[in-house]
Design an enzyme around this catalytic site. Sequence first.
Site, PDB file in Angstrom:
ATOM      1  CD  GLU A 286      -2.963   1.193   2.251  1.00 31.16           C
ATOM      2  OE1 GLU A 286      -3.037   0.250   3.056  1.00 31.16           O
ATOM      3  OE2 GLU A 286      -3.827   2.087   2.164  1.00 31.16           O
TER       4      GLU A 286
ATOM      5  CG  ASN B  80      -9.709  -1.097   1.017  1.00 28.41           C
ATOM      6  OD1 ASN B  80      -9.420  -2.255   1.310  1.00 28.41           O
ATOM      7  ND2 ASN B  80      -9.501  -0.081   1.857  1.00 28.41           N
ATOM      8  CD  GLU B  81     -10.783  -1.550   5.735  1.00 31.14           C
ATOM      9  OE1 GLU B  81     -10.753  -0.417   6.239  1.00 31.14           O
ATOM     10  OE2 GLU B  81     -10.165  -2.530   6.206  1.00 31.14           O
TER      11      GLU B  81
ATOM     12  CE1 TYR C 166      -4.186  -5.207   8.898  1.00 30.28           C
ATOM     13  CE2 TYR C 166      -6.409  -4.366   8.606  1.00 30.28           C
ATOM     14  CZ  TYR C 166      -5.125  -4.561   8.124  1.00 30.28           C
ATOM     15  OH  TYR C 166      -4.790  -4.126   6.865  1.00 30.28           O
TER      16      TYR C 166
ATOM     17  CD  GLU D  51      -6.556  -3.930   3.990  1.00 32.73           C
ATOM     18  OE1 GLU D  51      -6.548  -3.472   5.149  1.00 32.73           O
ATOM     19  OE2 GLU D  51      -6.869  -3.259   2.988  1.00 32.73           O
TER      20      GLU D  51
ATOM     21  CD  GLN E  75      -0.423  -2.202   5.077  1.00 33.70           C
ATOM     22  OE1 GLN E  75       0.109  -2.257   6.176  1.00 33.70           O
ATOM     23  NE2 GLN E  75      -1.581  -1.601   4.885  1.00 33.70           N
TER      24      GLN E  75
HETATM   25  O1  AHR Z   1      -3.675  -1.624   6.502  1.00 36.27           O
HETATM   26  C1  AHR Z   1      -3.954  -0.332   6.890  1.00 36.27           C
HETATM   27  C2  AHR Z   1      -5.388   0.021   6.568  1.00 36.27           C
HETATM   28  O2  AHR Z   1      -6.232  -0.858   7.233  1.00 36.27           O
HETATM   29  C3  AHR Z   1      -5.797  -0.138   5.132  1.00 36.27           C
HETATM   30  O3  AHR Z   1      -5.450   0.947   4.358  1.00 36.27           O
HETATM   31  C4  AHR Z   1      -7.283  -0.258   5.240  1.00 36.27           C
HETATM   32  O4  AHR Z   1      -7.855  -0.993   4.201  1.00 36.27           O
HETATM   33  C5  AHR Z   1      -7.490  -0.903   6.598  1.00 36.27           C
HETATM   34  O5  AHR Z   1      -8.380  -0.223   7.366  1.00 36.27           O
END
Ligand code: AHR
Length: 513
Positions: free
Chosen positions: A48, A196-197, A265, A320, A369
Amino acid sequence: MKTKAILFYVPLLWLYSLVGWGQEVNISINLDEKAPIISKHIFGHFAEHLGRCIYDGLYVGDTNKIIPNTAGVRNDIIAALKELRIPNLRWPGGCFADTYHWKDGVGPKEERPTIVNRWWGGTTEDNSFGTHDFLNLCEVLGAEPYLSANVGSGTVQELIDWVQYTNHDGKSPMADWRREHGREQPWKVKYWGVGNETWGCGGNMTAEFYANIYRQYATFMPGWSGETKIVRIASGASEDDYHWTETLMKNVPHHLMEAVALHDYAVFNWEDKGPSLNFDEEVYYKSMEQALKMEEYVTKHVAIMDKYDPDGKVDLFVDEWGGWYDAEPEVKKGVLYQQNTMRDVMIAGTVLNTFNNHARRVKMANLAQMVNVLQAVILTEGEKMIKTPTYHVMNLYKVHQDATLLPTTITNNTAYRGLPSISVSASKSNTEGINISLVNIDANEQIEVIIDLQHISSKKFTAQQLASNNITAHNSFQNPDSVKPMPFKDFKVKGDKLIVNMPKHALVVFNSK
Ligand code: AHR
């Protein structure tokens, strides 16, 4: 005599009750003729425009004479990624993707307009790393590119122009423009993210609204690429937002959508994520509790997909995932950069085991990332480059790429703080033989693991481990090999059983050819 025995045994019993009896976990490896292939794309990555992932990370510029590079991309990074056999790479974001206008990143570099990275620190970027740079890099790496398109602030036309530019082999305005920029053959990009999101940084949409928008975008995307069948990926849920997945599966006709995404995450408190390095056991377990939730999320999202798509036509892409901590203090406000420790080994090992075990529906995943951001496999500092502990997990786990899943059952996986101690996945491939990846997340206890091998003919195992006395062990620019794979010998095969003494917070991958 009796009194003496009582005096001896009672304190001993009391001591055992305090320290535990020594755990023994049982695993059996089963045969299933219908077991799926573990897609190599589960071991995918994500680059990214964020902090030093692209600029001053992966990409140092094609005029750089100090750091050896190929068309501006560091040669040491290229070599490290080739060793990992990275199957795919997602780009340019993340949140950045929904502000990115691809046409600003093609043509002569000195004529390209700048872009302000409004999500990540407000940095002004010069657009010198664009579509050609990214797609050519993927070719060098032998990785499938995954382009994440701008829905939040873009247009349908902008996206279909991008598809035509990258994929059309005949004469057309966009294909001709590509040729003008020096590229005759199309790259034939297969993987396309539609926003994305979109529930958050991609436009703060509702699931119902996005499902309609998605239908519109997806309608015009195919048909520009000759014989290439593209994979359209709907922007997916976060964590346990099952309503999002349900709405997409219900409202989008399945012939318009090849995959649905999911982001998750390992964060235990979004306001205070804790440091990446100096954390204690309490924090370690909180991180692991979050990481292990991937199993629940994937199971429940898959159950919804099964309900609406029993034939499994739409894939789940966890595009992600990873550990996310507070950025290191020296980093510019608004950007992300974190170190990587044995905790990240535990996260990567357990989460990848979950993906392997759900290989029937999970066909792609992208660790966030790749360089210098969240759970990076590579960190750079000037001319120096190091491989993180997570790099080594990816390297050890590559044996599972495109192998057939060997389903496992695990019993007596007695929980500490409600968590299982052992995580496992196994596979079989023609080139790599039998692979078993085991993780012991227990911070203090060695655990005996007994694996039933009655269905496995080849029992001559070798093994590699990632282990350390300290859960915060990591690689630094001064000490780059503090955590690295080492041979593991603390196991024996007895009849049909593989008996393993799994060290505390360690990962071991067994292989028998
Ligand atoms: O990985 C960092 C951010 O996390 C990304 O840009 C986004 O897609 C997510 O919220």
